[in-house]
Design a protein around this motif. Sequence first.
Motif, short mmCIF file in Angstrom:
data_model
loop_
_atom_site.label_atom_id
_atom_site.label_comp_id
_atom_site.label_asym_id
_atom_site.label_seq_id
_atom_site.Cartn_x
_atom_site.Cartn_y
_atom_site.Cartn_z
N ILE A 295 -20.45 43.56 -60.45
CA ILE A 295 -19.34 42.61 -60.34
C ILE A 295 -19.78 41.38 -59.55
O ILE A 295 -19.53 40.24 -59.96
N ASP A 296 -20.45 41.60 -58.41
CA ASP A 296 -20.82 40.48 -57.54
C ASP A 296 -22.04 39.71 -58.05
O ASP A 296 -22.08 38.47 -57.95
N ARG A 297 -23.03 40.40 -58.60
CA ARG A 297 -24.27 39.73 -58.98
C ARG A 297 -24.28 39.28 -60.44
O ARG A 297 -24.91 38.26 -60.77
N LEU A 298 -23.62 40.03 -61.34
CA LEU A 298 -23.70 39.75 -62.77
C LEU A 298 -22.39 39.24 -63.36
O LEU A 298 -22.32 38.95 -64.55
N GLY A 299 -21.34 39.17 -62.54
CA GLY A 299 -20.06 38.66 -63.03
C GLY A 299 -19.29 39.62 -63.90
O GLY A 299 -18.42 39.20 -64.67
N PHE A 300 -19.57 40.91 -63.81
CA PHE A 300 -18.82 41.91 -64.57
C PHE A 300 -17.37 41.96 -64.09
O PHE A 300 -17.08 41.69 -62.93
N SER A 301 -16.48 42.34 -64.97
CA SER A 301 -15.14 42.77 -64.58
C SER A 301 -15.15 44.30 -64.49
O SER A 301 -16.08 44.95 -65.00
N ALA A 302 -14.13 44.88 -63.87
CA ALA A 302 -14.05 46.35 -63.81
C ALA A 302 -13.90 46.93 -65.21
O ALA A 302 -14.42 48.02 -65.50
#
Length: 455
Positions: free
Chosen positions: A49-56
Amino acid sequence: MADTLPLTGSARPRPSVAYRWTVLIFISLAMGANYYIYDSINPLERIFIDRLGFSATQFGWLNASYSVAAVATLLIGGIVIDRIGTKKAITVFAALCLLGAMITAAKGDPVTMIAGRTVLGLGAESMIVAVTTALAKWFKGKELSFAFGINLLIARLASVAADNSPTWANRVFYPEGPGGAPSWHGPLLLAVSAGVLGVLMSVTYWVLEDRAEKRYELGRAGQVDKLEFSQMFRFNVSYWYVVILCFTFYSAIFPFRTFAIDFFTNRILAPMGGASASEAMKVLAHEKAGFFNSLLPLAAMIATPLFGLLVDRVGKRALFMMFGSILLMPVYLMMAYSSTSLWVPVSLMGISFSLIPAVMWPSVAYIVDESRLGTAYALMTLIQQIGFFILNLLIGKANDYSGAGISNVPGYALGMWIFSILGFVGLTFAILLRLRETGPHGHGLETITTASQTT
């Protein structure tokens, strides 16, 4: 059936005990590799989430896509195993697991990683079936149950290792130290290494079986569980109660494990200042969260066989399933709303996770005719995987909708309510099963014991 050889001049000896247990170690290490790859993403949600911009939700897709592939496996995996044999099948499926791990680690974007997890699902679930089938060649009678237990013990140790990887592989997760940015790539390369080990162990097993076929008398491979659509809707009511309990129970456990390390980490950090906590505290919280998540497979390794022995001795299988469901119901809301130590709800969950499977899967053999057991187990597994698919996506969407994270720990409550509702539904069907099995349509779940089976 006695373990004897035909009295002919061409009769060959059975493999020695040492040879058979050597085979068991290699085949179990191969299966453990795919357990490690599957669970290797558990500690990575917040990093993605923080490094790759994923959502949950995108993170939830990583395991949901695995479950979609697993459903396809149930339809075609058994056919492949029958066609090419277990030694080739195990190696082919191990290679697919490795390929899935490599694709997942290749590029830090959701589409590539989801594709990799899909390939993993095609290989891993088929490999588990192939390993289970192969073990029947090497072990018989009471030895077989013990061999299955050792096989599962080694596989679950791999899950424990994956959950605790932020601790024992700390430098891989935090190559720049506690104050630096965590790595998303290093932990996935560890999973690739596990995949390489799995392939090597599978090839070694191929060599061992090939050699044994020329020198020893081997048993026949076990029957592969297959879906027979003509039988799917001919099972009795007790079977469907067990299936629904399986759906609700496993959907409340394994999708929870997908998101648990991120939730545990942020819950641990909340009284320490949350987002304002030091980087060193965040690293320690991450390690502790991995340990708590690993307690579930660790408890199951130890307690499931013991609960199995207890239930075989006293019966009352539906009653034990009710008790396991009751234990599971409060744990999610306790974690969401209470400041109680995580030891309490995780311990309750560990007991439930050890107890219900020890009772539920063997109960099917009492309820369903032996000639239809393959279809019964395959259908049960298929519905279980559908549950994994739905809940991994649903919890991901719930966490996104509520903005759950280090700055908003109460945002996890919506997902915890979903898991709790599953617990209530599971208890309902455990009660219905108990009522049916104590009535005129019972199948002996409550009454058959080891003593009654031997008299």
